[in-house]
Structures are given as structure tokens and as C-alpha cells.
Design an enzyme around this catalytic site. Structure first.
Site, PDB file in Angstrom:
ATOM      1  N   PHE A  43       4.357  10.905  30.733  1.00 44.40           N
ATOM      2  CA  PHE A  43       3.481  10.044  31.552  1.00 44.40           C
ATOM      3  C   PHE A  43       3.853  10.028  33.031  1.00 44.40           C
ATOM      4  CE2 PHE A  43       4.489   5.846  33.332  1.00 44.40           C
ATOM      5  CZ  PHE A  43       5.817   5.687  33.002  1.00 44.40           C
ATOM      6  N   LYS A  44       5.099  10.356  33.368  1.00 46.12           N
ATOM      7  CA  LYS A  44       5.510  10.282  34.775  1.00 46.12           C
ATOM      8  C   LYS A  44       4.711  11.230  35.665  1.00 46.12           C
ATOM      9  CE  LYS A  44       9.953   8.150  34.038  1.00 46.12           C
ATOM     10  NZ  LYS A  44       9.913   7.983  32.554  1.00 46.12           N
ATOM     11  N   ASP A  45       4.117  12.257  35.065  1.00 43.33           N
ATOM     12  CA  ASP A  45       3.270  13.179  35.838  1.00 43.33           C
ATOM     13  C   ASP A  45       2.093  12.460  36.508  1.00 43.33           C
ATOM     14  OD1 ASP A  45       4.665  15.551  35.255  1.00 43.33           O
ATOM     15  OD2 ASP A  45       3.585  15.814  33.364  1.00 43.33           O
ATOM     16  N   LEU A  67       3.698  11.155  39.617  1.00 44.60           N
ATOM     17  CA  LEU A  67       4.448  12.073  40.488  1.00 44.60           C
ATOM     18  C   LEU A  67       3.622  13.235  41.015  1.00 44.60           C
ATOM     19  CD1 LEU A  67       7.937  11.737  38.872  1.00 44.60           C
ATOM     20  CD2 LEU A  67       7.350  11.224  41.241  1.00 44.60           C
TER      21      LEU A  67
END
Ligand code: PLP
Length: 510
Positions: free
Chosen positions: A115-117, A120
Site C-alpha cells: 500500500f505504501k506505493d 510514495l
């Protein structure tokens, strides 16, 4: 919109650009918007058919002044950031058990399968945008502004940062990880990125050694001044902002899925597997803006500081434990400070920004000196009215992966972080007994990233095979790609700094 620090007892007005580029306020606090925009009720109709990108634009527009980023520029940044996602919906909502009213919001369709994509990819483009503009305004002969991003990772954050910042002009990235202590797939994901500006350092030591030396690099004022050391960690405001979109998008996707007759009385609760509280904080802002979210549920693993706080009002730091959901292994949740600011402001802060900042600064001082602080009963009660919470053990995590596989017609495979959320959702569904309430459980990673727990849960099923059932083609290929890794035999400040200087020189930046 301007920004202020959560810890300040003085009036402040910081630009979006400064909040994003500096990350942390000088008083150690976190940046929050001067106010939370309230949407007119008509938005529920007007936005319901919008794409992910169009929603992102509408939401971000409230938080970024036109004079900082124009409409066209913002649209371009958003389009570029989400063009790298494999799913057309960017973050698709899937029914996992429609009888139980349980849905999964799949946040893992970006380049690194976690999910950090979502945040970021956007932050990388934003950094490049700000730097390009600064450098374009320079006179001939003046040196260019650069950012040297330095971070330590135990897995997920490092690869999402690398994929967000690869090939970005005037940005260099140094990611440190402990040799032999991250999974081969995570190492391949980072080290197979061969762009000149990406530097993957495999450091002899533990994750804490890596994190300590990164802190020292940030603390070295002279070095910092020269190389503009920056971070993209989860307290960066732009990450929270980018994550708000999927709460809105999920709500509208759900609305389009449920039968017309159920729409009148329908309620939605979001369940979020949490560590640093960044993911769920974006849901809190969405709710504050006016998205009708009935409840936000914090799902923790055995590192349960948030669950304990929401039962006792005591924020009590203890040693971190290693669990099956490593991206949630934290001892304090840094973003929780932002949530608390609002809870304090509405209770003993007396609706006063400056008094609220002073109270919170005291709490944070107690946390760093005594390892604990306690809020007033009023602040606790208000927090409980917004957030529910649960704690999930390793055993339950494995059991949920197994049962979900067995009980879904398509043998759905959960990653262990998502399984913490699904365990929590199932518990809530059983206790609520309310068929009008729909649950959206956030799915934060693809199961291929956490093979050992997934295999432990599923190897008993005869037709199951990791290669065939879980591993996507794109990740299969990683194993045969060339890797660029710099082996570092100690985590000393001098060693790391000299590597940074040397590599920047090779890139032609110094
Ligand atoms: C980072 C991460 C989380 C936790 O998110 P927070 O914003 O830190 O609460 C959960 N699952 C996965 C897979 C992650 O990478």
C-alpha cells in the site's frame, strides 16, 4: 491552505512545499493543515462517478494552494503517479464475503505490491516537481538544489521509496537494510533497481543499527547542510494526503456494488491494519471532511500500543515484538500525534490551537523521558467515539489466512497484514449483528511478499502451490535480474557518510 506544527504554542503558517520538503517541524512536531476543509453535502452525488485520479485531484486541491501548484500541474502529477498501477481502478474494492457484508480494498496494485506505493509514487513526483522549479529559477553558475534521501528499512518502506524516487532528477536515495535479515524477494525488489540515483546498502548489523546510524546522519548538521538530507517516512504530510483518495474511492465503489434497496440505510466501517497510524489517519481526515464513515477500526498485531491506549487512555511504550506482520512491528505510532491533536483541541484544549499545541508538547516530552503519558478522561472518551480497536495474535493471523482460503469460492489468499484486519472485521461483524453495516477491510500487501507465513498457513491444502497460486510473473522474474548492492561491514556514521559522498560524486552531484 497553510500548515502548522502539532507541538507549537505559537501561531504558524508554513507552506505545503515546506511541510513536504522538511517533513518534520523544527519543534519536533508534525505538520497539520490550518483547518480541515468541510465538503458540502452535494459532493456525495457529484463525486460518485469519478475516477480515482479525478477524486485525488478534487481532494488535494483543498490542501494545496493554486499559487503553489496549478490545476494543470496537479493533474499531471496525479496522472503520472497512478499510471504505474496495474489495476484500472488503482485501488479496487472486491467482495470477499458478500453475505457477511465484508469487502477488501486492495491497495497493493502499485510497483512494489504494497500500500505504501499509493503515497510514495505521488511523493516522488512531488519532490521532483519542487526541485525542478527551484533549480529552473537559479542563475547560471549557481549550484543546483538536491535532496539526498536516507532511510533504513526492514522491508516494505525501502522498496516503495526506491520505486517512488528512481530516476528522479536532483534526488539521490540511500536505503540501508540489515544483511540477511530481510526476505530475498524484498532484497531483489530494491537491488534490481539499477538507476544511477538509487543506492541499496546491505549493512552488517541489525535493523536498529541501521536506524540508529540514519538518525545520526540526520543529526549531523554540517553534513545535512551540505547534502540536504531528506526523509520520506510515514509522517510526511503528502503521504497522508495521497492516502485520503482511496477512502472516498472505496465508499463510491461500494455504493455502486450494493443493491438499490439497501442504499438508504447503509453504513460503512473501515478496518485498517495499523502500525505507524498513517493509513488510518487518512481515513480520519476523510471522515472529518464529511465522508459518512460510521467508524474507523484500528487493527493491531501483538504490538498493541494503540489498542491499549484506546482502552486505558495511557500511551505506554513497550519493547517491540517480532510478529508475522512485520510492517506493523512498531513500539510507538508516530502519526497518532496528529489524531490526538484534534481530540485534545476539542476537549481540554478548549478549541484553542496554541493551548492544544502546548498540551501535546508536554505529553510528548513525557513520552520521551518516562516512556508514557496519559490523556484526560474527556480526551479518551472522544477518541473512543471515533476509533474502535482490536489486537490480533500470530495464531489468529495464520488461522484467518487458512479459513479465508478454504471458505471463498476463488480461494482468496490474504497476506498476514491484511489477515490482521480481516480477523478484526469478522470479530466486529459477529458482535455488531447488523446487516446494514458494510465492512471495508484494507488489504495492504500482496501475499507473495510474505511467503513464509502464507506457506505455513496454506501448505496443508493439496492443490496449493506458492509458485502457481501466489507468485505473480513480474515478481518471479526478479530472481534472475542483476542486482546492485553495496555491502557495508559496519554501521558507523563515518562509514555511511563517506559512502554517500563517494556515490554522490560518481553521480556528478557535489
Ligand atoms: C506500512 C504497512 C502497514 C502499516 O501502515 P501504517 O500507516 O504504518 O499504520 C500495514 N501493512 C503493510 C503491508 C505495510 O507495509
Amino acid at each position: 491552505m497553510s500548515y502548522r506544527s502539532t507541538r507549537s504554542s505559537e501561531p504558524q503558517s508554513v507552506s505545503f512545499e515546506e511541510a513536504v520538503i522538511t517533513g518534520l517541524a523544527t519543534d519536533g512536531g508534525l505538520f497539520i493543515p490550518a483547518e480541515v476543509p468541510k465538503l458540502p453535502e452535494s459532493f456525495l452525488k457529484e463525486w460518485s462517478g469519478l475516477s480515482f485520479e479525478a477524486l485525488a485531484f478534487n481532494i488535494m486541491r483543498f490542501y494545496i494552494k493554486q499559487s503553489e501548484i496549478s490545476d494543470d500541474e496537479l493533474k499531471t502529477l496525479i496522472a503520472k503517479s497512478y499510471s504505474t498501477f496495474r489495476a484500472k481502478e488503482v485501488t479496487p474494492l472486491v467482495a470477499i464475503d458478500s453475505q457477511k457484508n465484508l469487502y477488501l480494498l486492495e491497495l497493493f496494485h502499485g510497483p512494489t505490491y504494497a500500500f505504501k506505493d499509493v503515497a510514495l509514487q505521488f511523493v516522488g513526483n512531488l519532490f521532483e516537481f519542487f526541485l525542478t522549479r527551484k533549480n529552473a529559477a537559479k542563475k547560471a553558475g549557481e549550484s543546483r538544489d538536491i535532496i539526498t534521501v536516507v532511510g533504513a528499512t526492514s522491508g516494505d518502506t525501502g522498496s516503495a521509496a526506491i520505486y517512488g524516487l528512481r530516476n528522479k532528477k536532483d534526488v539521490s536515495v540511500f536505503i540501508l537494510y540489515p544483511t540477511g535479515r530481510i526476505s530475498p524477494l524484498q532484497e531483489q525488489q530494491m537491488a534490481s533497481v539499477l538507476d544511477d540515483n538509487i543506492h541499496t546498502l546491505s549493512v552488517k548489523g541489525t535493523f536498529d543499527d541501521c536506524q540508529d546510524v540514519v538518525k545520526k546522519v540526520f543529526g549531523d548538521a554540517e553534513f545535512n547542510q551540505k547534502y540536504h538530507v531528506g526523509a520520506v517516512n510515514s509522517i510526511n504530510w503528502a503521504r497522508i494526503l495521497a492516502q485520503m483518495t482511496y477512502y472516498f474511492h472505496a465508499y463510491f465503489q461500494l455504493l455502486n456494488k450494493i443493491p438499490e434497496a439497501e442504499k438508504a440505510d447503509f453504513k460503512v466501517k473501515f478496518v485498517v491494519p495499523s502500525g505507524n497510524f498513517g493509513d488510518i489517519l487518512a481515513g480520519f481526515y476523510a471522515k472529518e471532511m464529511g465522508l459518512p464513515i460510521e467508524e474507523l477500526v484500528v487493527a493491531t498485531n501483538e504490538n498493541d500500543i494503540l489498542d491499549r491506549f484506546l482502552h486505558s487512555g495511557k500511551y505506554d511504550k513497550v519493547e517491540v515484538k517480532e510478529t508475522y506482520s512485520p510492517a506493523m512491528d512498531i513500539c510507538v505510532s508516530s502519526n497518532f500525534e496528529r489524531f490526538l491533536w484534534y481530540m485534545i483541541k476539542r476537549t481540554n484544549g478548549g478549541n484553542d490551537d496554541l493551548k492544544t499545541g502546548a498540551i501535546l508538547a508536554e505529553y510528548m516530552k513525557d513520552l520521551s523521558s518516562k516512556g508514557i503519558f496519559e490523556v484526560t478522561p474527556e480526551t479518551l472518551k472522544l477518541s473512543q467515539s471515533v476509533l474502535d480497536s482490536a489486537r490480533v495474535s500470530n495464531e489468529e493471523t495464520v488461522k484467518t489466512i487458512k479459513e479465508t482460503y478454504a471458505n471463498t469460492s476463488n480461494n482468496y489468499i490474504l497476506d498476514p497484514h491484511t489477515a490482521v484486519g480481516v480477523t478484526t472485521s469478522l470479530r466486529k461483524i459477529a458482535s455488531d449483528k447488523d446487516s446494514n453495516t458494510k465492512y471495508i477491510s484494507l488489504s495492504t500487501a500482496h501475499p507473495a511478499k510474505f511467503s513464509s507465513v502464507v506457506n505455513q498457513a496454506l501448505s496443508g491444502f493439496s492443490e496449493y502451490s506458492f509458485e502457481k497460486s501466489v507468485l505473480p510473473e513480474e515478481l518471479k522474474k526478479l530472481a534472475s535480474l542483476p542486482l546492485k548492492i553495496k555491502l557495508v561491514d559496519n554501521a558507523e556514521l563515518k562509514t555511511i557518510e563517506s559512502i554517500i559522498v563517494e556515490e554522490l560524486a560518481k553521480e556528478g552531484k557535489n
